[in-house]
Enzyme design. Structure first.
Site, short mmCIF file in Angstrom:
data_model
loop_
_atom_site.label_atom_id
_atom_site.label_comp_id
_atom_site.label_asym_id
_atom_site.label_seq_id
_atom_site.Cartn_x
_atom_site.Cartn_y
_atom_site.Cartn_z
N HIS A 1 7.10 -0.15 5.44
CA HIS A 1 5.91 0.07 5.17
C HIS A 1 5.74 1.79 5.87
O HIS A 1 4.71 2.19 5.98
CB HIS A 1 4.55 -0.56 6.08
CG HIS A 1 4.90 -1.10 7.40
ND1 HIS A 1 6.04 -2.23 7.42
CD2 HIS A 1 5.10 -0.41 8.63
CE1 HIS A 1 6.28 -2.22 8.72
NE2 HIS A 1 5.66 -1.01 9.39
N CYS A 2 6.85 2.03 6.20
CA CYS A 2 7.00 3.46 6.76
C CYS A 2 7.90 4.44 5.97
O CYS A 2 7.44 5.22 5.30
CB CYS A 2 7.73 3.56 8.22
SG CYS A 2 6.98 2.48 9.41
#
Ligand code: SAJ
Length: 437
Positions: A275-276
């Site tokens: 999610h980064c």
């Protein structure tokens, strides 16, 4: 001069009388809340999810990096509690916002969670409060979005209240680098805000790195993660060309990393998950585009990385071809579906794309992943089976998508089944049935 002397706040931080609020109790917020509590502050966690609040108040940790013993001790000592009642924010001296900043389908920033949190803070904003945004976002968010919302009722940033940005740098599952010992970047909307944020983190984590503005602090995190995305894209492209040239890219990288300076190894893989890294660079390129600047490296890396799942499927087709088998009708078993080794997170996992592409081409899919008992993707549900069951099913091809440490590859190698290894998990093992990226 601030209308509320900053030293009132600094005093309360020094004496640990300051009440700390943390909004968003996920893999960033919960470890941070526990760190503040262990530093002696009284902490209130705020989350929209009542289940999370309830688990925390019962001393139950739902984040693997937060030891239940630590959490329970903080709760027992009444140093940590949690609530969904945002009106309690008015009683806080300092508030950390740690909510998600995903992308919309259009790959534009989605600040809706940040706006929702800031609205709650603004509703009860008091003189002397310190507000810190930790969510990864584009340079200018704190100044252009958060500050105006908080000043709506007439209080002025860096005068009546303090406002800063401090990028979260949590690496889930990393035992060596934790919230406590990762240096904390802080940048305020003015010098009082930087000073207040630096004092708060200085009382809590090992090292604080003040910078001159919120924009610098916002940009630091985006540089860190764009650096990764672009270098992963580079090494994926090197892998594609090495395969064409008959060169073992893994051997090349292992040899290159003997260079003691000026080089840092990145490794090819099935694509960019989490999610980064797949998200953050698009926050930067979106903002840069507003200024008329085209981020070519970010876009190119995005193309290369997002094409990796299709490349993996092409290599699976090549492997099956050596056994005169089409993908259509073949049984393909994935080892690992999480986005990276030894985590359970499947967000943006390239394994999901590999599964979808193979299904479109008529393969029958199964998978093993001790961290992901079941998978729901595009309306399809798959349940994990263990490796022994996988072997009994006699798959036509095994695909190592995530090289979890617990996997034992020997039985698969001995079975002679075709293996496509996207992670060099079989380090140097070779054979007619082993195909590496
Ligand atoms: N990946 C590769 N090749 C590599 C490294 C990663 O294909 O050489 C893939 C991974 O498999 C994964 C994706 O890229 O699918 C992202 O991997 P990551 O190692 O960057 O892990 P993340 O997404 O957990 O990134 C986090 C980030 N932490 C924060 O944003 C606070 C990042 O800044 C960290 O550097 C990274 O962890 C880390 O070093 O583990």
């Amino acid at each position: 001069m601030t209308s509320i002397p900053i030293d009132t706040l600094l005093d309360r931080i020094r004496t640990r009388d300051a009440r700390i609020g943390v909004i968003g109790l996920g893999y960033v917020g919960l470890p941070l809340a526990v760190e503040f509590a262990r530093a002696g502050f009284t902490v209130t966690g705020f989350d929209v999810d009542a289940k999370k609040a309830e688990q925390i108040n019962c001393g139950k940790s739902y984040i693997p990096d937060v030891a239940e013993l630590d959490l329970a001790e903080c709760v027992r000592l009444r140093k940590l509690s949690a609530t969904t009642d945002m009106s309690e924010l008015g009683a806080m001296d300092a508030i950390d916002i740690c909510v998600p900043t995903p992308l919309r389908k259009t790959r534009d920033p989605n600040l809706s969670y940040v706006v929702q949190a800031v609205e709650a803070v603004a509703a009860t904003l008091k003189r002397g409060q310190l507000v810190i945004l930790e969510s990864t976002t584009y340079p200018g968010t704190t100044d252009e979005v958060v500050q105006p919302m908080l000043e709506e009722k007439g209080l002025r940033a860096d005068v009546d209240f303090f406002l800063a940005f401090s990028p979260e740098r949590v690496d889930p599952g990393n035992q060596q680098f934790t919230t406590h010992n990762i240096p904390k970047i802080v940048g305020g909307v003015g010098e009082h805000s930087t000073k207040a944020a630096a004092a708060l983190y200085g009382a809590t984590v090992n090292a604080v790195v003040p910078v001159t503005s919120t924009r610098v602090a916002e940009m630091v995190k985006l540089l860190e993660n764009t650096f990764r995305a672009v270098n992963i894209g580079l090494v994926n492209e090197i892998a594609l060309m090495s395969h064409k040239m008959g060169i073992d890219v893994w051997e090349v990288i292992d040899a290159a990393k003997t260079k003691p300076f000026g080089f840092m190894p990145f490794y090819p893989g099935p694509g960019l998950g989490g999610h980064c890294i797949p998200i953050d660079p698009y926050y930067l390129s979106w903002k840069a585009r507003q200024t008329g600047f085209e981020c070519r490296f970010i876009e190119l890396a995005g193309h290369v990385n997002s094409a990796m799942p299709a490349y993996v499927v092409e290599r699976i087709g090549d492997a099956l071809n050596t056994a005169r088998k089409p993908i259509n009708g073949s049984r393909v078993h994935l080892l690992g579906v999480a986005y990276k080794r030894d985590v359970s997170d499947i967000r943006e996992s390239p394994a999901l794309d590999v599964i979808e592409l193979l299904q479109h081409r008529g393969a029958t899919l199964s998978y093993s992943d001790p961290y992901v008992p079941e998978l729901r993707h595009n309306g399809e549900a798959l349940t994990a089976i263990d490796e022994a069951a996988a072997l009994r099913e006699q798959p036509d091809c095994i695909v190592i998508c995530t090289d979890h440490s617990v996997f034992d590859y020997e039985p698969f190698i001995e079975s002679g089944v075709l293996i496509v290894d996207t992670r060099n998990a079989l380090k140097g093992r070779s054979g007619k049935t082993i195909f590496r990226l």
